[in-house]
Design a protein around this motif. Structure first.
Motif, PDB file in Angstrom:
ATOM      1  N   GLY A   1       0.783  -1.222   0.000  1.00  0.00           N
ATOM      2  CA  GLY A   1       0.000   0.000   0.000  1.00  0.00           C
ATOM      3  C   GLY A   1       0.816   1.273   0.000  1.00  0.00           C
ATOM      4  N   ALA A   2       2.131   1.144  -0.121  1.00  0.00           N
ATOM      5  CA  ALA A   2       3.011   2.324  -0.109  1.00  0.00           C
ATOM      6  C   ALA A   2       3.738   2.445  -1.439  1.00  0.00           C
ATOM      7  CB  ALA A   2       4.016   2.231   1.034  1.00  0.00           C
ATOM      8  N   GLU A   3       4.183   3.662  -1.730  1.00  0.00           N
ATOM      9  CA  GLU A   3       4.985   3.912  -2.923  1.00  0.00           C
ATOM     10  C   GLU A   3       6.373   4.409  -2.485  1.00  0.00           C
ATOM     11  OE1 GLU A   3       2.854   5.979  -6.014  1.00  0.00           O
ATOM     12  OE2 GLU A   3       1.022   4.811  -5.643  1.00  0.00           O
ATOM     13  N   HIS A   4       6.776   5.597  -2.907  1.00  0.00           N
ATOM     14  CA  HIS A   4       8.164   6.009  -2.651  1.00  0.00           C
ATOM     15  C   HIS A   4       8.433   6.396  -1.198  1.00  0.00           C
ATOM     16  CE1 HIS A   4      12.170   7.333  -3.647  1.00  0.00           C
ATOM     17  NE2 HIS A   4      11.928   8.560  -3.209  1.00  0.00           N
ATOM     18  N   SER A   5       7.402   6.683  -0.428  1.00  0.00           N
ATOM     19  CA  SER A   5       7.611   7.118   0.964  1.00  0.00           C
ATOM     20  C   SER A   5       6.795   6.261   1.927  1.00  0.00           C
ATOM     21  CB  SER A   5       7.231   8.599   1.126  1.00  0.00           C
ATOM     22  OG  SER A   5       8.062   9.428   0.352  1.00  0.00           O
ATOM     23  N   PRO A   6       7.203   5.009   2.165  1.00  0.00           N
ATOM     24  CA  PRO A   6       6.468   4.177   3.122  1.00  0.00           C
ATOM     25  C   PRO A   6       6.482   4.761   4.527  1.00  0.00           C
ATOM     26  CG  PRO A   6       8.542   3.127   2.466  1.00  0.00           C
ATOM     27  CD  PRO A   6       8.324   4.288   1.555  1.00  0.00           C
ATOM     28  N   ASN A   7       7.481   5.575   4.836  1.00  0.00           N
ATOM     29  CA  ASN A   7       7.568   6.209   6.158  1.00  0.00           C
ATOM     30  C   ASN A   7       6.411   7.165   6.426  1.00  0.00           C
ATOM     31  OD1 ASN A   7       9.144   7.332   3.970  1.00  0.00           O
ATOM     32  ND2 ASN A   7       9.787   8.963   5.310  1.00  0.00           N
ATOM     33  N   THR A   8       5.843   7.792   5.384  1.00  0.00           N
ATOM     34  CA  THR A   8       4.687   8.665   5.577  1.00  0.00           C
ATOM     35  C   THR A   8       3.382   7.979   5.185  1.00  0.00           C
ATOM     36  OG1 THR A   8       4.978   9.678   3.384  1.00  0.00           O
ATOM     37  CG2 THR A   8       6.038  10.767   5.254  1.00  0.00           C
ATOM     38  N   ALA A   9       3.443   7.052   4.228  1.00  0.00           N
ATOM     39  CA  ALA A   9       2.212   6.402   3.772  1.00  0.00           C
ATOM     40  C   ALA A   9       1.759   5.293   4.706  1.00  0.00           C
ATOM     41  CB  ALA A   9       2.413   5.837   2.361  1.00  0.00           C
ATOM     42  N   ARG A  10       2.710   4.517   5.239  1.00  0.00           N
ATOM     43  CA  ARG A  10       2.406   3.387   6.123  1.00  0.00           C
ATOM     44  C   ARG A  10       3.402   3.383   7.288  1.00  0.00           C
ATOM     45  NH1 ARG A  10      -1.460   3.557   3.453  1.00  0.00           N
ATOM     46  NH2 ARG A  10      -2.549   1.904   2.299  1.00  0.00           N
ATOM     47  N   PRO A  11       3.352   4.411   8.134  1.00  0.00           N
ATOM     48  CA  PRO A  11       4.391   4.543   9.165  1.00  0.00           C
ATOM     49  C   PRO A  11       4.387   3.426  10.198  1.00  0.00           C
ATOM     50  CG  PRO A  11       2.643   6.168   9.489  1.00  0.00           C
ATOM     51  CD  PRO A  11       2.414   5.547   8.146  1.00  0.00           C
ATOM     52  N   LEU A  12       3.244   2.913  10.595  1.00  0.00           N
ATOM     53  CA  LEU A  12       3.219   1.873  11.621  1.00  0.00           C
ATOM     54  C   LEU A  12       3.814   0.578  11.089  1.00  0.00           C
ATOM     55  CD1 LEU A  12      -0.264   2.476  13.286  1.00  0.00           C
ATOM     56  CD2 LEU A  12       1.984   3.364  13.955  1.00  0.00           C
ATOM     57  N   GLU A  13       3.451   0.212   9.865  1.00  0.00           N
ATOM     58  CA  GLU A  13       4.007  -0.993   9.266  1.00  0.00           C
ATOM     59  C   GLU A  13       5.508  -0.845   9.015  1.00  0.00           C
ATOM     60  OE1 GLU A  13      -0.301  -0.596   7.792  1.00  0.00           O
ATOM     61  OE2 GLU A  13       1.390   0.729   8.271  1.00  0.00           O
ATOM     62  N   THR A  14       5.912   0.355   8.610  1.00  0.00           N
ATOM     63  CA  THR A  14       7.333   0.604   8.359  1.00  0.00           C
ATOM     64  C   THR A  14       8.129   0.540   9.656  1.00  0.00           C
ATOM     65  OG1 THR A  14       6.742   1.999   6.468  1.00  0.00           O
ATOM     66  CG2 THR A  14       8.967   2.238   7.356  1.00  0.00           C
ATOM     67  N   ALA A  15       7.592   1.132  10.719  1.00  0.00           N
ATOM     68  CA  ALA A  15       8.270   1.078  12.014  1.00  0.00           C
ATOM     69  C   ALA A  15       8.376  -0.352  12.518  1.00  0.00           C
ATOM     70  CB  ALA A  15       7.529   1.951  13.028  1.00  0.00           C
ATOM     71  N   ALA A  16       7.328  -1.135  12.353  1.00  0.00           N
ATOM     72  CA  ALA A  16       7.349  -2.531  12.805  1.00  0.00           C
ATOM     73  C   ALA A  16       8.418  -3.326  12.072  1.00  0.00           C
ATOM     74  CB  ALA A  16       5.972  -3.166  12.613  1.00  0.00           C
ATOM     75  N   ALA A  17       8.575  -3.073  10.768  1.00  0.00           N
ATOM     76  CA  ALA A  17       9.603  -3.777   9.998  1.00  0.00           C
ATOM     77  C   ALA A  17      11.001  -3.374  10.445  1.00  0.00           C
ATOM     78  CB  ALA A  17       9.414  -3.496   8.507  1.00  0.00           C
ATOM     79  N   LEU A  18      11.186  -2.106  10.773  1.00  0.00           N
ATOM     80  CA  LEU A  18      12.492  -1.661  11.272  1.00  0.00           C
ATOM     81  C   LEU A  18      12.809  -2.298  12.619  1.00  0.00           C
ATOM     82  CD1 LEU A  18      12.405   2.132  10.366  1.00  0.00           C
ATOM     83  CD2 LEU A  18      14.024   0.434   9.501  1.00  0.00           C
ATOM     84  N   VAL A  19      11.825  -2.331  13.518  1.00  0.00           N
ATOM     85  CA  VAL A  19      12.046  -2.945  14.826  1.00  0.00           C
ATOM     86  C   VAL A  19      12.411  -4.424  14.669  1.00  0.00           C
ATOM     87  CG1 VAL A  19      10.916  -3.630  16.982  1.00  0.00           C
ATOM     88  CG2 VAL A  19      10.641  -1.306  16.102  1.00  0.00           C
ATOM     89  N   ALA A  20      11.713  -5.114  13.761  1.00  0.00           N
ATOM     90  CA  ALA A  20      12.009  -6.540  13.552  1.00  0.00           C
ATOM     91  C   ALA A  20      13.447  -6.725  13.073  1.00  0.00           C
ATOM     92  CB  ALA A  20      11.022  -7.124  12.542  1.00  0.00           C
ATOM     93  N   PHE A  21      13.900  -5.853  12.182  1.00  0.00           N
ATOM     94  CA  PHE A  21      15.278  -5.950  11.691  1.00  0.00           C
ATOM     95  C   PHE A  21      16.274  -5.624  12.797  1.00  0.00           C
ATOM     96  CE2 PHE A  21      18.805  -3.464   9.577  1.00  0.00           C
ATOM     97  CZ  PHE A  21      19.521  -4.577   9.157  1.00  0.00           C
ATOM     98  N   TRP A  22      16.090  -4.484  13.441  1.00  0.00           N
ATOM     99  CA  TRP A  22      17.046  -4.091  14.480  1.00  0.00           C
ATOM    100  C   TRP A  22      17.066  -5.080  15.632  1.00  0.00           C
ATOM    101  CZ3 TRP A  22      14.955   1.627  14.470  1.00  0.00           C
ATOM    102  CH2 TRP A  22      15.464   2.291  13.337  1.00  0.00           C
ATOM    103  N   ASP A  23      15.894  -5.558  16.056  1.00  0.00           N
ATOM    104  CA  ASP A  23      15.853  -6.525  17.152  1.00  0.00           C
ATOM    105  C   ASP A  23      16.581  -7.815  16.786  1.00  0.00           C
ATOM    106  OD1 ASP A  23      14.434  -4.784  18.743  1.00  0.00           O
ATOM    107  OD2 ASP A  23      12.545  -5.904  18.689  1.00  0.00           O
ATOM    108  N   SER A  24      16.553  -8.173  15.504  1.00  0.00           N
ATOM    109  CA  SER A  24      17.189  -9.427  15.086  1.00  0.00           C
ATOM    110  C   SER A  24      18.704  -9.374  15.214  1.00  0.00           C
ATOM    111  CB  SER A  24      16.816  -9.755  13.637  1.00  0.00           C
ATOM    112  OG  SER A  24      17.490  -8.898  12.716  1.00  0.00           O
ATOM    113  N   LEU A  25      19.250  -8.169  15.383  1.00  0.00           N
ATOM    114  CA  LEU A  25      20.697  -8.010  15.457  1.00  0.00           C
ATOM    115  C   LEU A  25      21.206  -8.057  16.883  1.00  0.00           C
ATOM    116  CD1 LEU A  25      21.049  -5.119  12.846  1.00  0.00           C
ATOM    117  CD2 LEU A  25      21.125  -7.578  12.453  1.00  0.00           C
TER     118      LEU A  25
END
Length: 283
Positions: free
Chosen positions: A259-283
């Motif tokens: 559901g996002a295009e060039h700016s997922p950070n503004t179009a789908r911020p909650l989903e984008t934040a969740a994906a970042l947390v999953a990546f960072w937590d995995s490290l």
């Protein structure tokens, strides 16, 4: 142009000035009340600002991360120079390293998680290739391996030509006249204020960089760091298959935000934040 849902920071964040050895930078600084276990530094894209990440600050802080989104030199509330040579990619990369140094040790051990959106991704890459030491990981969000598409190059060239001849106010009115009807009432005075505070020299210089950026993926892949490539499901600046291939070449985690295009950070911020947390937590 990115359109943040608001320019008002959430309760967990404060607008402040980050003092570095290369000058002062306007930032939004968000932290969990109980203290952070890691720090993330977020770089906005072309014509963007720190507010492009504003809807992600709360969820990221709630996950235990101190998150600092920054206006780069000549962007919005960080003072510019009026000189295009000040915005050479190497200069902007050194700014990022100075920002990282100013944040070092403030949010936990293990280095800083660096994220760059669009132009910010290419600046982040240049900073890592200059000195990867301060960083724990790199996320490239809607930021491709080399130059932008031919159609986007034409748009950037038109903008650069306009900025060379017209005032920022005149260019703003011309751009708004070309906006699709659904965007006519989006952002209003806050978007205009952000545009007016950008340094036109920064826009001209970085637009030229976007149109001539070489492919440095192999250099980046040689670094012993984890990478993450994020994008929306559509992108007219770097085609999604190109981002897929870049992720493969980097051996990177790959996230596509539906559901996002060039700016997922503004179009789908909650989903984008969740994906970042999953990546960072995995490290």
């Amino acid at each position: 142009m990115s359109r943040p849902p608001t320019f008002t920071p959430p309760p967990c964040a404060r607008a402040r000035v980050l003092h570095t050895e290369r000058g002062d930078f306007a930032v939004l600084d968000a932290a969990p009340p109980a203290g952070a276990h890691s720090t993330a530094l977020l770089l906005p894209g072309y014509t963007g600002s720190k507010e492009d990440f504003i809807a992600m600050l709360g969820p990221l802080a709630a996950a235990g991360y101190r998150v600092v989104s920054v206006d780069g030199r000549g962007q919005y509330e960080t003072e510019g120079t009026g000189r295009q040579e000040s915005y050479a990619q190497g200069e902007l990369a050194r700014d990022v390293l100075a920002q990282a140094a100013a944040l070092d040790g403030a949010g936990g051990p293990g280095g800083i998680h660096l994220l760059g959106h669009s132009l910010g991704g290419q600046i982040a890459r240049a900073a890592m290739l200059t000195d990867a030491g301060p960083f724990r990981s790199l996320t490239l969000m809607s930021s491709g391996p080399a130059e932008i598409t031919t159609d986007q190059q034409k748009k950037v060239q038109l903008l650069g030509d306009a900025l060379s001849r017209w005032t920022m106010a005149e260019v703003w009115e011309a751009m708004r006249a070309l906006d699709p009807p659904e965007d006519a009432d989006t952002g209003g005075e806050e978007l205009r204020r952000r545009w007016m505070l950008h340094d036109p020299a920064q826009l001209i210089a970085t637009g030229a960089q976007l149109s001539a950026e070489p492919d440095r993926v192999a250099e980046l892949a040689a670094l012993p760091l984890p990478f993450h490539v994020m994008s929306g499901e559509r992108d007219d600046v770097w085609p999604v298959p190109l981002l897929d291939d870049m992720a493969r070449r980097l051996g990177a985690r790959r996230t596509v935000i539906g559901g996002a295009e060039h700016s997922p950070n503004t179009a789908r911020p909650l989903e984008t934040a969740a994906a970042l947390v999953a990546f960072w937590d995995s490290l």
